[in-house]
Design a protein around this motif. Structure first.
Motif, PDB file in Angstrom:
ATOM      1  N   THR A  46       0.849  -1.189   0.000  1.00  0.00           N
ATOM      2  CA  THR A  46       0.000   0.000   0.000  1.00  0.00           C
ATOM      3  C   THR A  46       0.885   1.239   0.000  1.00  0.00           C
ATOM      4  OG1 THR A  46      -0.112   0.202   2.416  1.00  0.00           O
ATOM      5  CG2 THR A  46      -1.765  -1.212   1.336  1.00  0.00           C
ATOM      6  N   GLU A  47       0.316   2.344  -0.456  1.00  0.00           N
ATOM      7  CA  GLU A  47       1.062   3.605  -0.489  1.00  0.00           C
ATOM      8  C   GLU A  47       1.489   4.022   0.914  1.00  0.00           C
ATOM      9  OE1 GLU A  47       2.689   6.646  -2.929  1.00  0.00           O
ATOM     10  OE2 GLU A  47       1.705   4.749  -3.399  1.00  0.00           O
ATOM     11  N   GLU A  48       0.582   3.850   1.867  1.00  0.00           N
ATOM     12  CA  GLU A  48       0.868   4.232   3.250  1.00  0.00           C
ATOM     13  C   GLU A  48       2.037   3.451   3.819  1.00  0.00           C
ATOM     14  OE1 GLU A  48      -1.597   4.635   7.449  1.00  0.00           O
ATOM     15  OE2 GLU A  48      -1.924   2.881   6.190  1.00  0.00           O
ATOM     16  N   SER A  49       2.008   2.136   3.651  1.00  0.00           N
ATOM     17  CA  SER A  49       3.067   1.302   4.215  1.00  0.00           C
ATOM     18  C   SER A  49       4.395   1.534   3.500  1.00  0.00           C
ATOM     19  CB  SER A  49       2.679  -0.178   4.135  1.00  0.00           C
ATOM     20  OG  SER A  49       2.503  -0.598   2.791  1.00  0.00           O
ATOM     21  N   LEU A  50       4.349   1.792   2.196  1.00  0.00           N
ATOM     22  CA  LEU A  50       5.573   2.027   1.436  1.00  0.00           C
ATOM     23  C   LEU A  50       6.228   3.342   1.846  1.00  0.00           C
ATOM     24  CD1 LEU A  50       7.316   0.781  -0.782  1.00  0.00           C
ATOM     25  CD2 LEU A  50       5.972   2.048  -2.460  1.00  0.00           C
ATOM     26  N   CYS A  51       5.434   4.365   2.039  1.00  0.00           N
ATOM     27  CA  CYS A  51       5.966   5.657   2.481  1.00  0.00           C
ATOM     28  C   CYS A  51       6.626   5.535   3.843  1.00  0.00           C
ATOM     29  CB  CYS A  51       4.851   6.697   2.546  1.00  0.00           C
ATOM     30  SG  CYS A  51       4.243   7.245   0.947  1.00  0.00           S
ATOM     31  N   ARG A  76      14.730  -2.974  -4.084  1.00  0.00           N
ATOM     32  CA  ARG A  76      13.350  -3.252  -4.501  1.00  0.00           C
ATOM     33  C   ARG A  76      12.394  -2.178  -3.979  1.00  0.00           C
ATOM     34  NH1 ARG A  76      14.791  -8.504  -2.916  1.00  0.00           N
ATOM     35  NH2 ARG A  76      13.519  -8.324  -1.025  1.00  0.00           N
ATOM     36  N   VAL A  77      12.600  -1.786  -2.730  1.00  0.00           N
ATOM     37  CA  VAL A  77      11.724  -0.771  -2.133  1.00  0.00           C
ATOM     38  C   VAL A  77      11.895   0.573  -2.839  1.00  0.00           C
ATOM     39  CG1 VAL A  77      11.235   0.552  -0.037  1.00  0.00           C
ATOM     40  CG2 VAL A  77      11.662  -1.905   0.118  1.00  0.00           C
ATOM     41  N   VAL A  78      13.140   0.971  -3.069  1.00  0.00           N
ATOM     42  CA  VAL A  78      13.412   2.245  -3.746  1.00  0.00           C
ATOM     43  C   VAL A  78      12.845   2.227  -5.163  1.00  0.00           C
ATOM     44  CG1 VAL A  78      15.251   3.695  -4.709  1.00  0.00           C
ATOM     45  CG2 VAL A  78      15.452   2.814  -2.377  1.00  0.00           C
ATOM     46  N   SER A  79      12.988   1.124  -5.854  1.00  0.00           N
ATOM     47  CA  SER A  79      12.505   1.016  -7.234  1.00  0.00           C
ATOM     48  C   SER A  79      10.986   1.122  -7.311  1.00  0.00           C
ATOM     49  CB  SER A  79      12.958  -0.316  -7.852  1.00  0.00           C
ATOM     50  OG  SER A  79      14.367  -0.400  -7.913  1.00  0.00           O
ATOM     51  N   ARG A  80      10.307   0.585  -6.302  1.00  0.00           N
ATOM     52  CA  ARG A  80       8.841   0.607  -6.290  1.00  0.00           C
ATOM     53  C   ARG A  80       8.278   1.940  -5.841  1.00  0.00           C
ATOM     54  NH1 ARG A  80       7.732  -3.110  -2.088  1.00  0.00           N
ATOM     55  NH2 ARG A  80       5.661  -2.214  -2.162  1.00  0.00           N
ATOM     56  N   SER A  81       9.100   2.758  -5.237  1.00  0.00           N
ATOM     57  CA  SER A  81       8.565   3.974  -4.614  1.00  0.00           C
ATOM     58  C   SER A  81       9.083   5.260  -5.240  1.00  0.00           C
ATOM     59  CB  SER A  81       8.884   3.965  -3.118  1.00  0.00           C
ATOM     60  OG  SER A  81      10.285   3.830  -2.889  1.00  0.00           O
ATOM     61  N   VAL A  82       9.491   5.195  -6.510  1.00  0.00           N
ATOM     62  CA  VAL A  82       9.913   6.416  -7.204  1.00  0.00           C
ATOM     63  C   VAL A  82       8.759   7.406  -7.170  1.00  0.00           C
ATOM     64  CG1 VAL A  82      10.669   7.420  -9.392  1.00  0.00           C
ATOM     65  CG2 VAL A  82      11.446   5.124  -8.721  1.00  0.00           C
ATOM     66  N   PRO A  83       8.969   8.611  -6.618  1.00  0.00           N
ATOM     67  CA  PRO A  83       7.861   9.574  -6.510  1.00  0.00           C
ATOM     68  C   PRO A  83       7.369   9.995  -7.880  1.00  0.00           C
ATOM     69  CG  PRO A  83       9.958  10.612  -5.950  1.00  0.00           C
ATOM     70  CD  PRO A  83      10.220   9.144  -6.068  1.00  0.00           C
ATOM     71  N   GLY A  84       6.081   9.758  -8.135  1.00  0.00           N
ATOM     72  CA  GLY A  84       5.581  10.052  -9.466  1.00  0.00           C
ATOM     73  C   GLY A  84       4.292  10.837  -9.520  1.00  0.00           C
ATOM     74  N   ASP A  85       3.648  11.039  -8.391  1.00  0.00           N
ATOM     75  CA  ASP A  85       2.368  11.743  -8.380  1.00  0.00           C
ATOM     76  C   ASP A  85       2.584  13.250  -8.374  1.00  0.00           C
ATOM     77  OD1 ASP A  85       1.048   9.297  -6.087  1.00  0.00           O
ATOM     78  OD2 ASP A  85       0.997   9.318  -8.278  1.00  0.00           O
ATOM     79  N   ARG A 106       8.382  13.020   1.341  1.00  0.00           N
ATOM     80  CA  ARG A 106       8.515  11.660   0.831  1.00  0.00           C
ATOM     81  C   ARG A 106       9.628  11.591  -0.212  1.00  0.00           C
ATOM     82  NH1 ARG A 106       4.462   8.047  -2.965  1.00  0.00           N
ATOM     83  NH2 ARG A 106       5.952   6.397  -3.328  1.00  0.00           N
ATOM     84  N   GLY A 107       9.647  12.573  -1.118  1.00  0.00           N
ATOM     85  CA  GLY A 107      10.697  12.624  -2.116  1.00  0.00           C
ATOM     86  C   GLY A 107      12.071  12.771  -1.489  1.00  0.00           C
ATOM     87  N   SER A 155      12.709  17.506  -8.731  1.00  0.00           N
ATOM     88  CA  SER A 155      13.773  18.001  -7.848  1.00  0.00           C
ATOM     89  C   SER A 155      14.507  16.908  -7.088  1.00  0.00           C
ATOM     90  CB  SER A 155      13.192  19.007  -6.844  1.00  0.00           C
ATOM     91  OG  SER A 155      12.183  18.394  -6.043  1.00  0.00           O
ATOM     92  N   ASP A 156      13.945  15.718  -7.053  1.00  0.00           N
ATOM     93  CA  ASP A 156      14.620  14.597  -6.387  1.00  0.00           C
ATOM     94  C   ASP A 156      15.110  13.563  -7.389  1.00  0.00           C
ATOM     95  OD1 ASP A 156      14.224  15.361  -3.584  1.00  0.00           O
ATOM     96  OD2 ASP A 156      12.101  15.064  -3.993  1.00  0.00           O
ATOM     97  N   VAL A 157      14.277  13.231  -8.355  1.00  0.00           N
ATOM     98  CA  VAL A 157      14.613  12.182  -9.316  1.00  0.00           C
ATOM     99  C   VAL A 157      15.728  12.603 -10.265  1.00  0.00           C
ATOM    100  CG1 VAL A 157      13.733  10.724 -11.175  1.00  0.00           C
ATOM    101  CG2 VAL A 157      12.289  11.218  -9.183  1.00  0.00           C
ATOM    102  N   GLU A 158      15.614  13.791 -10.847  1.00  0.00           N
ATOM    103  CA  GLU A 158      16.597  14.240 -11.837  1.00  0.00           C
ATOM    104  C   GLU A 158      18.014  14.383 -11.253  1.00  0.00           C
ATOM    105  OE1 GLU A 158      18.968  17.170 -14.070  1.00  0.00           O
ATOM    106  OE2 GLU A 158      17.939  17.551 -12.155  1.00  0.00           O
ATOM    107  N   PRO A 159      18.196  15.008 -10.089  1.00  0.00           N
ATOM    108  CA  PRO A 159      19.539  15.090  -9.514  1.00  0.00           C
ATOM    109  C   PRO A 159      20.116  13.714  -9.176  1.00  0.00           C
ATOM    110  CG  PRO A 159      18.105  16.712  -8.496  1.00  0.00           C
ATOM    111  CD  PRO A 159      17.223  15.802  -9.307  1.00  0.00           C
ATOM    112  N   LEU A 160      19.262  12.810  -8.711  1.00  0.00           N
ATOM    113  CA  LEU A 160      19.737  11.467  -8.391  1.00  0.00           C
ATOM    114  C   LEU A 160      20.196  10.750  -9.659  1.00  0.00           C
ATOM    115  CD1 LEU A 160      20.200   9.142  -6.409  1.00  0.00           C
ATOM    116  CD2 LEU A 160      17.813   8.451  -6.791  1.00  0.00           C
ATOM    117  N   ALA A 161      19.442  10.898 -10.730  1.00  0.00           N
ATOM    118  CA  ALA A 161      19.825  10.274 -12.002  1.00  0.00           C
ATOM    119  C   ALA A 161      21.185  10.793 -12.454  1.00  0.00           C
ATOM    120  CB  ALA A 161      18.766  10.549 -13.058  1.00  0.00           C
ATOM    121  N   ASN A 162      21.421  12.083 -12.302  1.00  0.00           N
ATOM    122  CA  ASN A 162      22.709  12.668 -12.672  1.00  0.00           C
ATOM    123  C   ASN A 162      23.842  12.093 -11.827  1.00  0.00           C
ATOM    124  OD1 ASN A 162      21.603  14.296 -14.667  1.00  0.00           O
ATOM    125  ND2 ASN A 162      21.343  16.055 -13.306  1.00  0.00           N
ATOM    126  N   GLU A 163      23.576  11.907 -10.539  1.00  0.00           N
ATOM    127  CA  GLU A 163      24.587  11.343  -9.656  1.00  0.00           C
ATOM    128  C   GLU A 163      24.935   9.914 -10.072  1.00  0.00           C
ATOM    129  OE1 GLU A 163      23.432  11.596  -5.548  1.00  0.00           O
ATOM    130  OE2 GLU A 163      22.874  13.718  -5.698  1.00  0.00           O
TER     131      GLU A 163
END
Length: 259
Positions: free
Chosen positions: A153-158, A182-191, A198-199, A238-246
């Motif tokens: 669930t979203e709640e438990s994953l957060c 696995r947890v990080v891969s499933r919880s990429v912030p997308g909403d 959370r991000g 602001s979280d995903v793009e900098p991480l991808a660059n790293e």
């Protein structure tokens, strides 16, 4: 007031409405503590429990039981344990147990209540405060993390992400790097309306993961590129793009193969 109530127990009914305000009043905790200090025979314990269960405000009872614990650990433990043994009172027992100093038997009962669906995963969010999570044995944390992961669930994953960000992610961790990946891969912030914190926690856990185990650099980069393809906004998030660059900088040659 606590002194007067103890001297005249019949007056307790006159203040019952004050023990359950619409908003959480911290003064109630101190009143409960003072009441317990003067209530040597614990005659108000059952009445406080009744009021708490009726109005769902545990502040006064929590203060009362914190004082009981100092003088009569057995009574405190048996009281909280009884709450955790029933579905309709498990919420109260878990709130008190998880908000107090670590007690292994009560923590185990909280895990059992979670497994039965009697309490919300969010009850364990108190572990994030005051480094409370540091007092929980690795075996118990492993069980908790596995349960939160299994709920899907979203709640438990957060919550799982937040708790993972509260501990060291290395060889001393209760879970291995594959689990964290696995947890990080499933919880990429997308909403679009996602919570900012959370991000923040997600990015922090991801950074800890690749620092711990470099084998996840390219697989995680692949996950991010896939998500960016699905949700264009993530390419400038602001979280995903900098991480991808790293991740690209961590393994430039390997990154070209992923791209």
């Amino acid at each position: 007031m606590a002194h007067r109530i103890v001297r005249s127990p019949e007056k307790f009914n006159e203040i019952r409405h004050l023990l359950t305000p619409e908003k959480n009043a911290q003064g109630l905790w101190f009143f409960g503590e003072q009441l317990a200090q003067n209530d040597i025979d614990r005659i108000f314990l059952s009445q406080l429990i009744e009021v708490t269960l009726l109005n769902k405000n545990q502040t006064c009872l929590y203060g009362y039981l914190s004082e009981v614990k100092k003088s009569n650990t057995a009574l405190y433990t048996s009281t909280v344990d009884a709450f955790l043994e029933a579905e309709d009172t498990a919420w109260l027992g878990s709130h008190i147990a998880l908000g107090s100093n670590y007690d292994d038997s009560l923590f185990a009962k909280c895990l059992s209540a979670l497994d039965k669906g009697w309490i919300s995963p969010q009850q364990f969010s108190s572990l994030r405060y005051g480094r409370s999570i540091d007092n929980v044995p690795k075996g118990r944390l492993l069980t908790l993390f596995q349960k939160l992961d299994s709920f899907q669930t979203e709640e438990s994953l957060c919550l799982l992400i937040e708790l993972l960000d509260s501990i060291a992610l290395d060889e001393s961790s209760p879970v291995d790097s594959d689990f964290v990946f696995r947890v990080v891969s499933r919880s990429v912030p997308g909403d679009e309306g996602r919570d900012v914190m959370r991000g923040y926690h997600w990015k922090s856990v991801a950074q800890k993961l690749v620092k711990w185990d470099e084998k996840h650099v390219l697989p995680l980069l692949d996950v991010l590129f896939t998500k960016m393809g699905e949700i264009y906004r993530l390419s400038y998030d602001s979280d995903v793009e900098p991480l991808a660059n790293e991740l690209v900088q961590a393994n430039p040659s390997g990154a070209w193969e992923v791209i």
